[in-house]
Design a protein around this motif. Sequence first.
Motif, short mmCIF file in Angstrom:
data_model
loop_
_atom_site.label_atom_id
_atom_site.label_comp_id
_atom_site.label_asym_id
_atom_site.label_seq_id
_atom_site.Cartn_x
_atom_site.Cartn_y
_atom_site.Cartn_z
N SER A 1 0.85 -1.19 0.00
CA SER A 1 0.00 0.00 0.00
C SER A 1 0.88 1.24 0.00
CB SER A 1 -0.89 -0.01 1.25
OG SER A 1 -0.09 0.16 2.42
N MET A 2 0.26 2.39 0.12
CA MET A 2 1.03 3.63 0.21
C MET A 2 1.82 3.71 1.52
SD MET A 2 -1.98 6.42 1.00
CE MET A 2 -2.93 5.93 -0.44
N PHE A 3 1.51 2.78 2.43
CA PHE A 3 2.21 2.78 3.72
C PHE A 3 3.50 1.98 3.64
CE2 PHE A 3 -2.26 3.55 4.74
CZ PHE A 3 -2.15 4.71 5.50
N SER A 4 4.44 2.51 2.87
CA SER A 4 5.76 1.91 2.79
C SER A 4 6.49 2.17 4.11
CB SER A 4 6.55 2.54 1.64
OG SER A 4 6.74 3.93 1.89
N ASN A 5 7.64 1.55 4.29
CA ASN A 5 8.41 1.79 5.52
C ASN A 5 8.77 3.26 5.66
OD1 ASN A 5 8.37 -0.85 6.40
ND2 ASN A 5 10.25 -1.41 5.32
N GLU A 6 9.07 3.93 4.53
CA GLU A 6 9.41 5.36 4.57
C GLU A 6 8.23 6.19 5.05
OE1 GLU A 6 9.91 3.35 2.04
OE2 GLU A 6 12.07 3.37 1.60
N ALA A 7 7.02 5.85 4.54
CA ALA A 7 5.83 6.59 4.97
C ALA A 7 5.54 6.36 6.44
CB ALA A 7 4.62 6.16 4.13
N LEU A 8 5.66 5.11 6.90
CA LEU A 8 5.42 4.80 8.31
C LEU A 8 6.42 5.51 9.21
CD1 LEU A 8 4.62 0.99 8.02
CD2 LEU A 8 3.00 2.83 8.50
N GLU A 9 7.67 5.62 8.74
CA GLU A 9 8.68 6.31 9.54
C GLU A 9 8.35 7.78 9.69
OE1 GLU A 9 13.52 7.04 9.76
OE2 GLU A 9 12.68 5.92 8.07
N GLN A 10 7.89 8.42 8.59
CA GLN A 10 7.55 9.83 8.67
C GLN A 10 6.32 10.05 9.56
OE1 GLN A 10 7.55 12.09 5.06
NE2 GLN A 10 9.45 11.18 4.32
N LEU A 11 5.36 9.12 9.51
CA LEU A 11 4.21 9.21 10.40
C LEU A 11 4.65 9.07 11.86
CD1 LEU A 11 1.66 7.05 8.40
CD2 LEU A 11 1.47 9.49 8.84
N PHE A 12 5.60 8.19 12.10
CA PHE A 12 6.14 8.02 13.45
C PHE A 12 6.71 9.34 13.97
CE2 PHE A 12 9.98 7.38 16.02
CZ PHE A 12 9.46 6.69 17.11
N HIS A 13 7.44 10.06 13.13
CA HIS A 13 8.07 11.30 13.57
C HIS A 13 7.07 12.44 13.76
CE1 HIS A 13 12.10 9.76 13.54
NE2 HIS A 13 12.00 9.37 12.28
N ILE A 14 5.88 12.33 13.14
CA ILE A 14 4.83 13.30 13.42
C ILE A 14 4.41 13.19 14.89
CG2 ILE A 14 2.34 13.73 13.03
CD1 ILE A 14 2.87 13.34 10.06
N GLY A 15 4.40 11.96 15.38
CA GLY A 15 4.10 11.74 16.80
C GLY A 15 2.62 11.54 17.09
N GLU A 16 2.35 10.78 18.15
CA GLU A 16 0.96 10.49 18.51
C GLU A 16 0.19 11.76 18.86
OE1 GLU A 16 0.00 7.09 21.03
OE2 GLU A 16 2.12 6.51 20.92
N LYS A 17 0.87 12.70 19.48
CA LYS A 17 0.20 13.93 19.91
C LYS A 17 -0.37 14.70 18.73
CE LYS A 17 1.06 18.14 22.60
NZ LYS A 17 2.08 18.94 23.33
N ASN A 18 0.34 14.70 17.61
CA ASN A 18 -0.09 15.48 16.44
C ASN A 18 -0.88 14.65 15.42
OD1 ASN A 18 1.15 17.99 17.16
ND2 ASN A 18 3.13 17.10 16.64
N PHE A 19 -1.04 13.36 15.68
CA PHE A 19 -1.63 12.49 14.67
C PHE A 19 -3.07 12.88 14.33
CE2 PHE A 19 -3.04 8.52 12.74
CZ PHE A 19 -1.96 8.26 11.90
N SER A 20 -3.84 13.27 15.34
CA SER A 20 -5.23 13.64 15.08
C SER A 20 -5.33 14.87 14.20
CB SER A 20 -5.99 13.87 16.40
OG SER A 20 -5.40 14.93 17.11
N ARG A 21 -4.33 15.76 14.30
CA ARG A 21 -4.33 16.95 13.44
C ARG A 21 -4.18 16.55 11.97
NH1 ARG A 21 -0.17 21.42 15.11
NH2 ARG A 21 -1.27 22.44 13.40
N LEU A 22 -3.40 15.51 11.73
CA LEU A 22 -3.19 15.02 10.37
C LEU A 22 -4.52 14.59 9.75
CD1 LEU A 22 -1.07 13.95 8.19
CD2 LEU A 22 -1.24 11.78 9.39
N ILE A 23 -5.41 14.05 10.57
CA ILE A 23 -6.65 13.48 10.06
C ILE A 23 -7.76 14.53 9.94
CG2 ILE A 23 -8.47 11.78 10.54
CD1 ILE A 23 -6.29 10.23 12.15
N LYS A 24 -7.91 15.37 10.94
CA LYS A 24 -9.12 16.22 10.96
C LYS A 24 -8.87 17.64 11.47
CE LYS A 24 -10.46 14.11 15.37
NZ LYS A 24 -11.51 13.35 16.09
N ASP A 25 -7.70 18.18 11.23
CA ASP A 25 -7.41 19.54 11.69
C ASP A 25 -8.12 20.56 10.79
OD1 ASP A 25 -6.42 21.73 12.93
OD2 ASP A 25 -4.34 21.45 12.31
N ASN A 26 -9.00 21.35 11.39
CA ASN A 26 -9.67 22.41 10.63
C ASN A 26 -9.46 23.76 11.31
OD1 ASN A 26 -11.12 23.69 8.71
ND2 ASN A 26 -13.11 22.80 9.22
#
Length: 367
Positions: free
Chosen positions: A336-361
């Motif tokens: 899928s689009m979730f290659s190891n590189e993509a997963l690593e970049q998501l990891f560096h976004i961090g759990e705290k900011n993850f919800s902003r990635l999905i629904k930040d308005n």
Amino acid sequence: MNTNNIFSSIRLRQIINDLKRRPLDASKDLSINPKIFNKYLQGKIRIDENFVKKAVKVWPVNISDFINPKYQKTTNYKVMRFKESYKTKRVMKRGGKDYYEYRDTVMDRDAPFRPEWIRELVYVKSNSPNEKDLKWNRGHLLHQLTYFVGEVNFYYIDKNNKKRAAVMNTGDSMYIAPYVPHTFASRNQKCEGYIVAITFSDKITNDVQNEILNFDKKKIKEIIFNRHFKNQNKVTVKKFKEKRSKSRSPFQIIELAKNKIIRTANFLQFNVKKNNNLNLLNSFHQYLYILSDNFKLKIEKKIIKCKKGDTVYLKPFTNYKFQKKNTKILVAQVQSMFSNEALEQLFHIGEKNFSRLIKDNTQWFKQ
């Protein structure tokens, strides 16, 4: 996010944040009253085609940037029963004669797979690739992994531009790269054999095709064909071989045809040796073809009883279990689009900011 709208207010917010526009700046760009623009952002006014057309003229963005990912509701799996597949059957002629019987198997708008069940309707007396009744295609863009059932011949053009024949039987498999001419025929007079032809897109997506449209021929040659990539065989034929294993795993996993052109794809047969409750989870798109009656599949918390010929699509990160002993299943996995590189970049976004990635308005800074 309003799921009834094709275009998304959250995506609009993301666009203006990326362009470093406050709502006031963005409304000025588009010659829209600021109060009206804020209603677009809040989802109180529906973003329509005219709004998007104006935005893509003014800003360096694409129409697809506005698309609402929730507009088309999807689930994390889809099942197509054998009876449903049977209803889709259609016979295609070549050279005025019945050549193939096609049946759809499971497909999903989010999946890279476009797989078919195909019965070969032409009988051949020899294994020569020059048999007069053979009708060759011109190849197709999608990669193809194929599983054989019964006495079926596979014909293809090799790297030396010569016609080849592979004599295939149940359990054998092959991979064929895009645009390689090929065809199939039956060695059984009753034409009882068939193939499971799993065609799929991998790295050459519609986005890549669209980008290539912007290149001139000289650029294409410079960028792609002057590079020193190693040539790979475009066809892999693999004979089925069941290996005895002393592993304590509840599965015997048999690797089917593989090719370096599709390094991240897997083609496997799972033989379930014993009843188990082992959870499986990965980042692949997965296509499952059930090879046994009384197959028991658990997806998330739902138990699905399957029969031979049923097919299943699993989205990435879906929990599943192959539970019943003495059953078999064919599995094709495409990254899928979730290659190891993509997963690593998501990891560096961090759990705290993850919800902003999905629904930040919200605006990227406070006034």
